[in-house]
Design a protein around this motif. Structure first.
Motif, PDB file in Angstrom:
ATOM      1  N   ILE A  23      28.373  11.594  -4.022  1.00  0.00           N
ATOM      2  CA  ILE A  23      28.426  12.312  -2.740  1.00  0.00           C
ATOM      3  C   ILE A  23      27.087  12.997  -2.467  1.00  0.00           C
ATOM      4  O   ILE A  23      26.529  12.876  -1.372  1.00  0.00           O
ATOM      5  CB  ILE A  23      29.589  13.313  -2.729  1.00  0.00           C
ATOM      6  N   GLY A  65      38.807  14.574  -5.788  1.00  0.00           N
ATOM      7  CA  GLY A  65      38.208  15.814  -5.317  1.00  0.00           C
ATOM      8  C   GLY A  65      38.078  16.822  -6.439  1.00  0.00           C
ATOM      9  O   GLY A  65      38.764  16.724  -7.461  1.00  0.00           O
ATOM     10  N   VAL A  84      35.090  16.111  -2.006  1.00  0.00           N
ATOM     11  CA  VAL A  84      36.207  15.181  -1.824  1.00  0.00           C
ATOM     12  C   VAL A  84      35.612  13.828  -1.446  1.00  0.00           C
ATOM     13  O   VAL A  84      34.724  13.752  -0.580  1.00  0.00           O
ATOM     14  CB  VAL A  84      37.178  15.666  -0.717  1.00  0.00           C
ATOM     15  N   LYS A  85      36.074  12.776  -2.113  1.00  0.00           N
ATOM     16  CA  LYS A  85      35.606  11.426  -1.794  1.00  0.00           C
ATOM     17  C   LYS A  85      35.798  11.158  -0.309  1.00  0.00           C
ATOM     18  O   LYS A  85      36.819  11.531   0.282  1.00  0.00           O
ATOM     19  CB  LYS A  85      36.395  10.381  -2.589  1.00  0.00           C
ATOM     20  N   LYS A  86      34.832  10.483   0.268  1.00  0.00           N
ATOM     21  CA  LYS A  86      34.802  10.255   1.713  1.00  0.00           C
ATOM     22  C   LYS A  86      36.122   9.692   2.252  1.00  0.00           C
ATOM     23  O   LYS A  86      36.649  10.158   3.259  1.00  0.00           O
ATOM     24  CB  LYS A  86      33.647   9.308   2.061  1.00  0.00           C
ATOM     25  N   TYR A  88      39.003  10.060   1.313  1.00  0.00           N
ATOM     26  CA  TYR A  88      40.152  10.955   1.159  1.00  0.00           C
ATOM     27  C   TYR A  88      39.975  12.259   1.936  1.00  0.00           C
ATOM     28  O   TYR A  88      40.754  13.183   1.775  1.00  0.00           O
ATOM     29  CB  TYR A  88      40.389  11.265  -0.323  1.00  0.00           C
ATOM     30  N   ARG A  89      38.959  12.335   2.770  1.00  0.00           N
ATOM     31  CA  ARG A  89      38.720  13.547   3.556  1.00  0.00           C
ATOM     32  C   ARG A  89      39.558  13.530   4.820  1.00  0.00           C
ATOM     33  O   ARG A  89      40.034  12.502   5.260  1.00  0.00           O
ATOM     34  CB  ARG A  89      37.246  13.641   3.954  1.00  0.00           C
ATOM     35  N   GLY A  90      39.682  14.706   5.407  1.00  0.00           N
ATOM     36  CA  GLY A  90      40.334  14.792   6.705  1.00  0.00           C
ATOM     37  C   GLY A  90      41.654  15.527   6.653  1.00  0.00           C
ATOM     38  O   GLY A  90      42.171  15.875   5.597  1.00  0.00           O
ATOM     39  N   LYS A  91      42.168  15.753   7.848  1.00  0.00           N
ATOM     40  CA  LYS A  91      43.371  16.567   8.001  1.00  0.00           C
ATOM     41  C   LYS A  91      44.639  15.838   7.584  1.00  0.00           C
ATOM     42  O   LYS A  91      45.681  16.459   7.397  1.00  0.00           O
ATOM     43  CB  LYS A  91      43.488  17.039   9.448  1.00  0.00           C
ATOM     44  N   ALA A  96      40.929  18.970   0.688  1.00  0.00           N
ATOM     45  CA  ALA A  96      39.996  20.109   0.606  1.00  0.00           C
ATOM     46  C   ALA A  96      40.751  21.423   0.759  1.00  0.00           C
ATOM     47  O   ALA A  96      40.493  22.379   0.021  1.00  0.00           O
ATOM     48  CB  ALA A  96      38.905  19.986   1.669  1.00  0.00           C
ATOM     49  N   ALA A 126      31.443  20.739   5.970  1.00  0.00           N
ATOM     50  CA  ALA A 126      31.852  21.710   4.942  1.00  0.00           C
ATOM     51  C   ALA A 126      31.714  23.128   5.479  1.00  0.00           C
ATOM     52  O   ALA A 126      32.604  23.967   5.286  1.00  0.00           O
ATOM     53  CB  ALA A 126      31.015  21.532   3.684  1.00  0.00           C
ATOM     54  N   PHE A 129      34.520  23.858   7.759  1.00  0.00           N
ATOM     55  CA  PHE A 129      35.728  24.048   6.958  1.00  0.00           C
ATOM     56  C   PHE A 129      35.793  25.473   6.411  1.00  0.00           C
ATOM     57  O   PHE A 129      36.814  26.148   6.514  1.00  0.00           O
ATOM     58  CB  PHE A 129      35.753  23.023   5.814  1.00  0.00           C
TER      59      PHE A 129
END
Length: 164
Positions: A23, A65, A84-86, A88-91, A96, A126, A129
């Motif tokens: 990352i 993550g 967090v691996k790309k 697996y990111r997001g809402k 996260a 980030a 966030f």
């Protein structure tokens, strides 16, 4: 997909190094190496033995993550290694958020009153966030004297746990 967040130690160092360096270096071109981050190979002594913790987020046994707490003072801690691996990111998965919530709960249970973090300005998502989670940007010279500054960091934030 169920996310499992658990404390991890040195037996996960290789997976942690692989996740974080990919990352930092490949995705965001941050000029940082493993040599700059010896804590990744000494998770137990650097985090756990000093009163902090290092957590891994797993999906189907895969490390996706990380987040860590450095307890550098009786009532203060530094958030480190929030990645967090790309894919697996997001809402949708909230990985996260789950990692941060785990760290905050641990901090409160261990009488830590203030959390600080340093990051790099290129990590705009980030920063957003952290702001959504009530962190406030502060100047570097407003950091506590004992805060362990990382060389690459150029943005700093603070959260007072009694306010959440």
């Amino acid at each position: 997909m169920k996310t499992v967040i658990v404390p991890i130690e040195n037996d996960y160092s290789n997976a942690v190094v692989d996740l974080i360096l990919n990352i930092q270096q490949k995705e965001f071109n941050v000029p940082i190496t493993l040599e700059d981050q010896p804590d990744l190979l000494e998770i137990k002594s650097f985090y756990h033995e000093k009163g902090g913790c290092f957590w891994g987020a797993f999906i189907d046994g895969e490390l996706v993550g990380t987040i860590a707490l450095v307890k550098y003072d009786d009532r203060e801690g530094a958030i480190r290694k929030m990645f967090v691996k790309k894919e697996y990111r997001g809402k949708e998965l909230f990985i996260a958020q789950q990692l941060l919530d785990t760290l905050i709960a641990f901090s409160k249970e261990n009488d830590i009153l203030d959390l600080y973090l340093g990051t790099v300005s290129i990590l705009e998502a980030a920063l957003r966030f952290y702001e959504r989670n009530n962190f406030v940007k502060i100047d570097k010279d407003a950091l506590p004297e004992k805060f362990p500054v990382m060389g690459a960091d150029n943005v700093f934030c603070h959260l007072t746990l009694s306010q959440i």
